[in-house]
Design an enzyme around this catalytic site. Structure first.
Site, PDB file in Angstrom:
ATOM      1  N   GLU A  74       7.874  16.906 120.808  1.00  0.00           N
ATOM      2  CA  GLU A  74       6.781  17.642 121.471  1.00  0.00           C
ATOM      3  C   GLU A  74       5.503  16.818 121.556  1.00  0.00           C
ATOM      4  O   GLU A  74       4.401  17.348 121.413  1.00  0.00           O
ATOM      5  CB  GLU A  74       6.467  18.953 120.729  1.00  0.00           C
ATOM      6  CG  GLU A  74       7.148  20.152 121.268  1.00  0.00           C
ATOM      7  CD  GLU A  74       7.329  20.129 122.761  1.00  0.00           C
ATOM      8  OE1 GLU A  74       8.472  20.314 123.177  1.00  0.00           O
ATOM      9  OE2 GLU A  74       6.373  19.915 123.525  1.00  0.00           O
TER      10      GLU A  74
HETATM   11  C1  LIG Z   1      15.771  15.678 117.490  1.00  0.00           C
HETATM   12  C2  LIG Z   1      14.987  15.475 118.735  1.00  0.00           C
HETATM   13  C3  LIG Z   1      14.831  16.513 119.642  1.00  0.00           C
HETATM   14  C4  LIG Z   1      14.116  16.325 120.819  1.00  0.00           C
HETATM   15  N1  LIG Z   1      14.052  17.329 121.748  1.00  0.00           N
HETATM   16  C5  LIG Z   1      13.577  17.052 122.986  1.00  0.00           C
HETATM   17  C6  LIG Z   1      13.710  18.004 124.058  1.00  0.00           C
HETATM   18  O1  LIG Z   1      14.215  19.106 123.874  1.00  0.00           O
HETATM   19  N2  LIG Z   1      13.262  17.645 125.289  1.00  0.00           N
HETATM   20  C7  LIG Z   1      12.699  16.428 125.546  1.00  0.00           C
HETATM   21  O2  LIG Z   1      12.330  16.173 126.683  1.00  0.00           O
HETATM   22  N3  LIG Z   1      12.555  15.508 124.555  1.00  0.00           N
HETATM   23  C8  LIG Z   1      12.976  15.791 123.300  1.00  0.00           C
HETATM   24  N4  LIG Z   1      12.858  14.855 122.294  1.00  0.00           N
HETATM   25  C9  LIG Z   1      12.202  13.599 122.568  1.00  0.00           C
HETATM   26  C10 LIG Z   1      10.863  13.467 121.863  1.00  0.00           C
HETATM   27  O3  LIG Z   1       9.921  14.319 122.441  1.00  0.00           O
HETATM   28  C11 LIG Z   1      10.466  11.982 121.912  1.00  0.00           C
HETATM   29  O4  LIG Z   1      11.314  11.304 121.015  1.00  0.00           O
HETATM   30  C12 LIG Z   1       9.020  11.763 121.560  1.00  0.00           C
HETATM   31  O5  LIG Z   1       8.205  12.286 122.584  1.00  0.00           O
HETATM   32  C13 LIG Z   1       8.676  10.300 121.355  1.00  0.00           C
HETATM   33  O6  LIG Z   1       9.181   9.497 122.365  1.00  0.00           O
HETATM   34  P1  LIG Z   1      10.022   8.188 121.969  1.00  0.00           P
HETATM   35  O7  LIG Z   1      11.092   8.625 121.056  1.00  0.00           O
HETATM   36  O8  LIG Z   1      10.403   7.473 123.203  1.00  0.00           O
HETATM   37  O9  LIG Z   1       9.025   7.316 121.125  1.00  0.00           O
HETATM   38  P2  LIG Z   1       7.980   6.263 121.719  1.00  0.00           P
HETATM   39  O10 LIG Z   1       7.256   6.864 122.862  1.00  0.00           O
HETATM   40  O11 LIG Z   1       8.661   4.973 121.917  1.00  0.00           O
HETATM   41  O12 LIG Z   1       6.949   6.143 120.508  1.00  0.00           O
HETATM   42  C14 LIG Z   1       7.180   5.306 119.368  1.00  0.00           C
HETATM   43  C15 LIG Z   1       5.897   5.278 118.524  1.00  0.00           C
HETATM   44  O13 LIG Z   1       4.820   4.725 119.297  1.00  0.00           O
HETATM   45  C16 LIG Z   1       3.724   5.614 119.357  1.00  0.00           C
HETATM   46  N5  LIG Z   1       3.119   5.553 120.689  1.00  0.00           N
HETATM   47  C17 LIG Z   1       3.740   5.478 121.883  1.00  0.00           C
HETATM   48  N6  LIG Z   1       2.834   5.476 122.869  1.00  0.00           N
HETATM   49  C18 LIG Z   1       1.616   5.564 122.296  1.00  0.00           C
HETATM   50  C19 LIG Z   1       0.277   5.608 122.779  1.00  0.00           C
HETATM   51  N7  LIG Z   1       0.013   5.606 124.082  1.00  0.00           N
HETATM   52  N8  LIG Z   1      -0.735   5.721 121.887  1.00  0.00           N
HETATM   53  C20 LIG Z   1      -0.490   5.770 120.564  1.00  0.00           C
HETATM   54  N9  LIG Z   1       0.756   5.723 120.051  1.00  0.00           N
HETATM   55  C21 LIG Z   1       1.795   5.622 120.903  1.00  0.00           C
HETATM   56  C22 LIG Z   1       4.310   6.997 119.078  1.00  0.00           C
HETATM   57  O14 LIG Z   1       3.337   7.883 118.534  1.00  0.00           O
HETATM   58  C23 LIG Z   1       5.430   6.661 118.097  1.00  0.00           C
HETATM   59  O15 LIG Z   1       4.905   6.590 116.800  1.00  0.00           O
HETATM   60  C24 LIG Z   1      13.522  15.056 121.081  1.00  0.00           C
HETATM   61  C25 LIG Z   1      13.650  14.022 120.146  1.00  0.00           C
HETATM   62  C26 LIG Z   1      14.391  14.204 119.012  1.00  0.00           C
HETATM   63  C27 LIG Z   1      14.557  13.045 118.057  1.00  0.00           C
END
Ligand SMILES: Cc1cc2nc3c(=O)[nH]c(=O)nc-3n(C[C@H](O)[C@H](O)[C@H](O)COP(=O)(O)OP(=O)(O)OC[C@H]3O[C@@H](n4cnc5c(N)ncnc54)[C@H](O)[C@@H]3O)c2cc1C
Length: 594
Positions: A442
């Protein structure tokens, strides 16, 4: 654990004496939700969630949801039957709009009901969280045709909703998503693409699933501006409005993950067969991101709730263990016999820390939900606007502060169990594993902090934060009547002053274009803000408890004051310890030689 027992006294006290349920129940459309009726409703709900849902928490963790050979998801034993009861007993629809068959309870009450579901079984409760978000998104942005066809079934819980943003290259940066939506001559769309991490992306609980999917039309501009939102049903409705032909949606796999095993986290392919998955536009083209925010904001509060819920579950679990586990004699006494560990000061500190944070977070959650009610039902435009601004400001704090603290409390819960916390059989480890996702999904907590600093601090030129700080200060005056609160009062005044200082500092950095400097302090600022809000609300609770409302037992009220004082005197002072990190700027971070 002897089983989840909803702490109805704390929940009703917080609703009535901290979060303003009575004011909400005077709003147009909510008169049926007076505090007495709500008390009865919560008692009933508590029985349901503790007796029907909580016993499935361990089974859910151990069995997990699995992908069967025919490509469908099978939920753990007992989930299907329990979900049926959840729908039939009306809990799914309790705070959903009456217009669509819901119970029409205010959001503030809905949040209290859902908190019990999440405390009983967080992984299971994620399905309704997303369904509620889907109702809100459709209600506010869907065409009449879509609403008439789909909302009632979502409201009743007979169908569930999902939220599809994430793709392999599009996580925090949602604007990078590539899923394509092509318009057809009949006005519908065909979707092609793969979404990852889709919570409850498939299940065997309901006869249909409605996916709200973000995708890009062929000529859309890049980034978030080019995104549109589509409703994509698992089964396309026939002419009678019943689930008919299977849509071109395939679950490719389920993630193996640290916790929330019962919640199927799906890789979902749209249009795998080549024809494309049938979808219907929600709102206008290229307004998808804005419209998805309706769903995301509701879901962010819903995820913040998970911090409260998992903290409460871990606390109850740890408390039970600490009462039973006999180990060591009290240091400094002549006693010969070993005692239950709850008698050791350090264990008492751990338990009281858990309890105090849970109560502070619960207060913030309910206050935020109450603003949601005033935003839609407030009597004047001025009140509705204030509520809208407050909700916008508080949402990232509820999401990130409560979930960060929730993980810490689950970890303390393991610590109370000693070695037995680290082995799975006590169940303490499950709370820690389950809690860990909440700061990630989220919008990660880092992204929430960015939102707080870049979008919420500048709201109305800083007046929204400043107005809240003024309101917080008023409780400091009221505390003056109670000598027992003198120390807490001093700490609160200093903490509010510290928050005013960092808020001004951040506002100045933003105004001066020093964005990196402001963002470097975003996460500590969010933590500071949450901690001070907790202090304000625990102070409000202490003042209310000292006024001795007759409907609560004196022992409960005395305990409430004690817990609030612990928060104010021993946890709240940590807020100002964050000031140097907020105001530290980006230099040390940039100079780090990674
Ligand atoms: C169990 C689970 C359930 C989920 N359910 C859903 C769902 O129902 N629907 C859906 O659409 N998604 C879902 N997600 C996805 C989830 O919302 C994303 O994993 C999350 O938004 C982070 O994206 P990412 O994993 O690509 O991490 P990344 O975006 O790669 O982030 C990695 C790290 O970098 C930091 N970071 C990245 N960009 C920035 C920035 N601009 N400024 C500061 N810090 C930054 C982040 O805070 C994080 O610490 C789910 C994920 C999991 C693991």
């Amino acid at each position: 654990m002897s089983g989840y027992q909803p702490r109805l006294d704390d929940m009703t006290f917080t609703l009535n004496h901290v979060a303003g349920l009575e004011d909400v129940s005077k709003l147009n459309g909510y008169q049926h939700a007076d505090p007495e009726t709500v008390g009865t409703i919560l008692e009933e709900a508590g029985r349901f969630f503790s007796e029907v849902i909580a016993p499935l928490n361990r089974i859910g963790d151990q069995q997990g949801s699995v992908l069967t050979e025919d490509g469908s998801v099978k939920t753990p034993d007992g989930f299907k039957e329990a979900y049926r009861k959840y729908v039939e007993s009306g809990w799914a629809a309790a705070h959903m709009p009456q217009e669509w068959g819901g119970g029409g309870l205010p959001y503030i009450v809905g949040v209290a009901i859902q908190e019990m579901f999440k405390t009983a079984n967080m992984a299971f409760a994620l399905a309704p969280t997303l369904t509620h978000g889907a109702v809100e998104a459709l209600e506010r942005h869907g065409s009449d045709e879509l609403k008439n066809a789909y909302i009632e079934k979502l409201v009743s819980g007979e169908w569930t909703g999902t939220m599809n943003l994430t793709e392999p290259e599009a996580g925090s940066d949602v604007g990078a998503l590539r899923t394509k939506a092509v318009k057809q001559t009949d006005g519908s769309y065909r979707l092609f693409g793969t979404k990852i991490f889709i919570t409850w992306g498939d299940q065997d609980l309901t006869e249909n699933i409605l996916h709200l999917v973000l995708a890009r039309t062929p000529d859309a501009p890049p980034g978030t501006r080019g995104i549109s939102m589509f409703l994509v049903p698992k089964f396309i409705l026939d002419e009678k409005g019943k689930p008919g032909e299977r849509n071109d949606i395939k679950v490719l796999s389920l993630e193996h993950k640290l916790g929330i095993h019962a919640s199927p986290t799906c890789v979902v392919s749209y249009g795998d067969n080549g024809a494309g998955a049938v979808g219907y536009l929600v709102g206008d083209e290229q307004e998808g991101m804005r419209n998805m925010f309706t769903m995301m904001n509701a879901a962010r509060v819903g995820v913040g709730m998970e911090g409260v819920a998992i903290g409460e579950a871990a606390y109850q679990h740890a408390l039970d263990y600490a009462r039973e586990r006999v180990q060591g004699r009290p240091i400094g006494s002549d006693a010969k016999a070993s005692v239950p560990i709850i008698e050791h000061p350090d264990v008492r500190r751990m338990l009281l820390t858990m309890k105090a944070y849970v109560e502070a977070m619960r207060s913030l959650l309910y206050v935020t939900a109450g603003e949601g009610d005033h935003m839609f039902h407030g009597e004047t435009e001025e009140r509705r606007q204030l509520a809208s601004d407050r909700l916008a400001l508080l949402t990232p704090i509820v999401k990130a502060w409560c979930t960060d603290v929730g993980v810490e409390l689950a970890s303390i819960g393991v610590q109370v169990h000693g070695g037995m916390g680290y082995v799975e059989e006590t169940g303490a480890a499950q709370y820690l594993r389950d809690s860990r996702i909440a700061p990630i999904y989220e919008g990660t907590n880092g992204i929430q902090a960015v939102d707080l600093v870049l979008r919420k601090v500048p709201l109305e030129n800083g007046a929204v934060v400043a107005g809240l700080i003024v309101e917080m200060s008023q409780v400091v005056d009221r505390m003056g009547e109670y000598p027992d609160l003198a120390l807490f009062r001093e700490e609160l005044a200093v903490a509010i002053q510290g928050l005013a200082e960092t808020s001004t500092w951040l506002g100045e950095r933003l105004a001066g274009g020093e964005i990196q400097s402001a963002l470097a302090g975003a996460s500590p600022y969010l933590r500071q803000f949450g901690t001070v809000l907790g202090g304000w609300l625990m102070a409000t609770a202490a003042v209310a408890a000292l006024a001795r409302p007759p409907e609560f037992e004196p022992a409960f009220l005395a305990e409430k004051v004690n817990t609030a004082r612990f928060y104010g005197q021993q946890l709240l002072p940590m807020a100002n310890g964050l000031v140097p990190a907020v105001k530290g700027g980006a230099d040390l971070l940039n100079d780090a030689a990674f």
